[in-house]
Design a protein around this motif. Structure first.
Motif, PDB file in Angstrom:
ATOM      1  N   SER A   1       0.849  -1.195   0.000  1.00 33.82           N
ATOM      2  CA  SER A   1       0.000   0.000   0.000  1.00 33.82           C
ATOM      3  C   SER A   1       0.878   1.236   0.000  1.00 33.82           C
ATOM      4  N   GLN A   2       0.368   2.298  -0.620  1.00 38.77           N
ATOM      5  CA  GLN A   2       1.064   3.583  -0.620  1.00 38.77           C
ATOM      6  C   GLN A   2       0.098   4.631  -0.031  1.00 38.77           C
ATOM      7  N   PRO A   3       0.057   4.722   1.321  1.00 40.18           N
ATOM      8  CA  PRO A   3      -0.892   5.640   1.965  1.00 40.18           C
ATOM      9  C   PRO A   3      -0.674   7.097   1.572  1.00 40.18           C
ATOM     10  N   SER A   4       0.584   7.483   1.391  1.00 41.12           N
ATOM     11  CA  SER A   4       0.885   8.827   0.892  1.00 41.12           C
ATOM     12  C   SER A   4       2.051   8.691  -0.073  1.00 41.12           C
ATOM     13  N   ALA A   5       2.221   9.659  -0.950  1.00 37.94           N
ATOM     14  CA  ALA A   5       3.223   9.571  -2.012  1.00 37.94           C
ATOM     15  C   ALA A   5       4.606   9.252  -1.448  1.00 37.94           C
ATOM     16  N   GLY A   6       5.202   8.156  -1.907  1.00 36.44           N
ATOM     17  CA  GLY A   6       6.548   7.776  -1.502  1.00 36.44           C
ATOM     18  C   GLY A   6       6.620   6.948  -0.232  1.00 36.44           C
ATOM     19  N   GLU A   7       5.492   6.771   0.468  1.00 39.07           N
ATOM     20  CA  GLU A   7       5.461   5.946   1.689  1.00 39.07           C
ATOM     21  C   GLU A   7       4.795   4.616   1.346  1.00 39.07           C
ATOM     22  N   VAL A   8       5.526   3.513   1.500  1.00 40.71           N
ATOM     23  CA  VAL A   8       4.982   2.198   1.175  1.00 40.71           C
ATOM     24  C   VAL A   8       5.010   1.313   2.415  1.00 40.71           C
ATOM     25  N   VAL A   9       3.906   0.640   2.660  1.00 38.45           N
ATOM     26  CA  VAL A   9       3.815  -0.344   3.736  1.00 38.45           C
ATOM     27  C   VAL A   9       3.381  -1.662   3.118  1.00 38.45           C
ATOM     28  N   ALA A  10       3.738  -2.768   3.770  1.00 43.84           N
ATOM     29  CA  ALA A  10       3.391  -4.091   3.248  1.00 43.84           C
ATOM     30  C   ALA A  10       2.854  -4.966   4.363  1.00 43.84           C
ATOM     31  N   PHE A  11       1.960  -5.865   3.974  1.00 41.95           N
ATOM     32  CA  PHE A  11       1.347  -6.795   4.916  1.00 41.95           C
ATOM     33  C   PHE A  11       1.259  -8.172   4.273  1.00 41.95           C
ATOM     34  N   SER A  12       1.291  -9.195   5.109  1.00 39.24           N
ATOM     35  CA  SER A  12       0.988 -10.535   4.609  1.00 39.24           C
ATOM     36  C   SER A  12      -0.424 -10.522   4.047  1.00 39.24           C
ATOM     37  N   ALA A  13      -0.627 -11.198   2.912  1.00 46.46           N
ATOM     38  CA  ALA A  13      -1.965 -11.274   2.320  1.00 46.46           C
ATOM     39  C   ALA A  13      -2.737 -12.477   2.837  1.00 46.46           C
ATOM     40  N   ILE A  14      -2.139 -13.219   3.775  1.00 43.68           N
ATOM     41  CA  ILE A  14      -2.826 -14.390   4.316  1.00 43.68           C
ATOM     42  C   ILE A  14      -3.794 -13.938   5.400  1.00 43.68           C
ATOM     43  N   CYS A  15      -5.081 -14.134   5.153  1.00 44.60           N
ATOM     44  CA  CYS A  15      -6.109 -13.678   6.083  1.00 44.60           C
ATOM     45  C   CYS A  15      -5.924 -14.334   7.447  1.00 44.60           C
TER      46      CYS A  15
ATOM     47  N   CYS B   1      -7.280 -17.546   3.801  1.00 44.74           N
ATOM     48  CA  CYS B   1      -7.461 -17.226   2.386  1.00 44.74           C
ATOM     49  C   CYS B   1      -6.561 -16.044   2.006  1.00 44.74           C
ATOM     50  N   THR B   2      -6.439 -15.789   0.721  1.00 45.31           N
ATOM     51  CA  THR B   2      -5.579 -14.712   0.250  1.00 45.31           C
ATOM     52  C   THR B   2      -6.388 -13.426   0.090  1.00 45.31           C
ATOM     53  N   VAL B   3      -6.031 -12.411   0.876  1.00 37.00           N
ATOM     54  CA  VAL B   3      -6.690 -11.109   0.843  1.00 37.00           C
ATOM     55  C   VAL B   3      -6.219 -10.362  -0.398  1.00 37.00           C
ATOM     56  N   ALA B   4      -7.122  -9.597  -1.007  1.00 41.01           N
ATOM     57  CA  ALA B   4      -6.793  -8.874  -2.236  1.00 41.01           C
ATOM     58  C   ALA B   4      -7.249  -7.420  -2.151  1.00 41.01           C
ATOM     59  N   PRO B   5      -6.535  -6.530  -2.864  1.00 36.45           N
ATOM     60  CA  PRO B   5      -6.989  -5.140  -2.940  1.00 36.45           C
ATOM     61  C   PRO B   5      -8.271  -5.051  -3.759  1.00 36.45           C
ATOM     62  N   GLU B   6      -9.175  -4.197  -3.314  1.00 44.68           N
ATOM     63  CA  GLU B   6     -10.404  -3.953  -4.068  1.00 44.68           C
ATOM     64  C   GLU B   6     -10.776  -2.490  -3.841  1.00 44.68           C
ATOM     65  N   GLY B   7     -10.522  -1.659  -4.832  1.00 46.85           N
ATOM     66  CA  GLY B   7     -10.696  -0.226  -4.635  1.00 46.85           C
ATOM     67  C   GLY B   7      -9.696   0.262  -3.603  1.00 46.85           C
ATOM     68  N   ALA B   8     -10.178   0.967  -2.617  1.00 46.45           N
ATOM     69  CA  ALA B   8      -9.302   1.487  -1.561  1.00 46.45           C
ATOM     70  C   ALA B   8      -9.273   0.563  -0.351  1.00 46.45           C
ATOM     71  N   ALA B   9      -9.807  -0.651  -0.492  1.00 48.38           N
ATOM     72  CA  ALA B   9      -9.882  -1.563   0.653  1.00 48.38           C
ATOM     73  C   ALA B   9      -9.084  -2.838   0.385  1.00 48.38           C
ATOM     74  N   LEU B  10      -8.818  -3.577   1.460  1.00 50.83           N
ATOM     75  CA  LEU B  10      -8.234  -4.914   1.360  1.00 50.83           C
ATOM     76  C   LEU B  10      -9.314  -5.883   1.829  1.00 50.83           C
ATOM     77  N   ILE B  11      -9.722  -6.783   0.948  1.00 52.83           N
ATOM     78  CA  ILE B  11     -10.890  -7.617   1.224  1.00 52.83           C
ATOM     79  C   ILE B  11     -10.536  -9.092   1.076  1.00 52.83           C
ATOM     80  N   CYS B  12     -10.995  -9.888   2.034  1.00 48.48           N
ATOM     81  CA  CYS B  12     -10.832 -11.338   1.938  1.00 48.48           C
ATOM     82  C   CYS B  12     -12.037 -11.912   1.197  1.00 48.48           C
ATOM     83  N   PRO B  13     -11.789 -12.670   0.119  1.00 51.83           N
ATOM     84  CA  PRO B  13     -12.903 -13.180  -0.685  1.00 51.83           C
ATOM     85  C   PRO B  13     -13.669 -14.314  -0.016  1.00 51.83           C
TER      86      PRO B  13
END
Ligand code: FES
Length: 156
Positions: free
Chosen positions: A88-102, A107-119
């Motif tokens: 994720s890039q909350p503000s320009a030049g700032e990047v954070v990362a998270f495990s996508a494992i719910c 399950c594998t969480v995915a970006p959807e619009g401005a949210a991170l959603i578990c299917p």
């Protein structure tokens, strides 16, 4: 004294099982990127206790993505050390990362619009912090260390 012997045997079995699982997880973390046949399926780590903070630290230095590919205020899916992550890039030049494992059931969480959603069951997570916004998940997505080097996002 049979009770003591039985308890000792159970303890050994429990420890042996835990050791085998731990070894499997270590091997999975070291698997080469081209051996990703299980990608996209629920992870076996969902039922582990006390191991939600692990990160693929042996992938430090891995080139993960181009900064320009991550929308400001948005997120993308990627992998670090063969494990699915969300950048994720909350503000320009700032990047954070998270495990996508719910943290609910793996399950594998995915970006959807401005949210991170578990299917699987609809949990949503804050893309800037990994915190749970809506359950059933109760625990945040574990943070994964990344840094920005010029126009690239680097693991570690
Ligand atoms: Fe993600 Fe259930 S596995 S909400």
């Amino acid at each position: 004294m049979d009770d003591a012997r039985e308890l000792s045997r159970r303890t050994a079995l429990a420890l042996g099982g835990s050791g085998a699982l731990g070894g499997a997880l270590i091997l999975a973390g070291c698997a080469p990127a081209e051996d990703a046949s299980g990608a996209g399926t629920p992870s076996e780590t969902g039922s582990d206790s006390g191991d939600t903070g692990s990160t693929p630290t042996d992938a430090a230095g891995e080139d993960v993505a181009a900064l320009a590919d991550i929308p400001v205020g948005g997120s993308i899916s990627a992998t670090i050390g063969g494990e699915p992550v969300l950048l994720s890039q909350p503000s320009a030049g700032e990047v954070v990362a998270f495990s996508a494992i719910c943290t609910h059931q793996g399950c594998t969480v995915a970006p959807e619009g401005a949210a991170l959603i578990c299917p699987c069951h609809g949990s949503t997570f804050d893309p800037a912090t990994g915190d749970v916004e809506q359950g059933p998940a109760l625990e945040p997505l574990p943070s994964v260390p990344v840094s920005v080097d010029g126009d690239r996002v680097i693991a570690g």
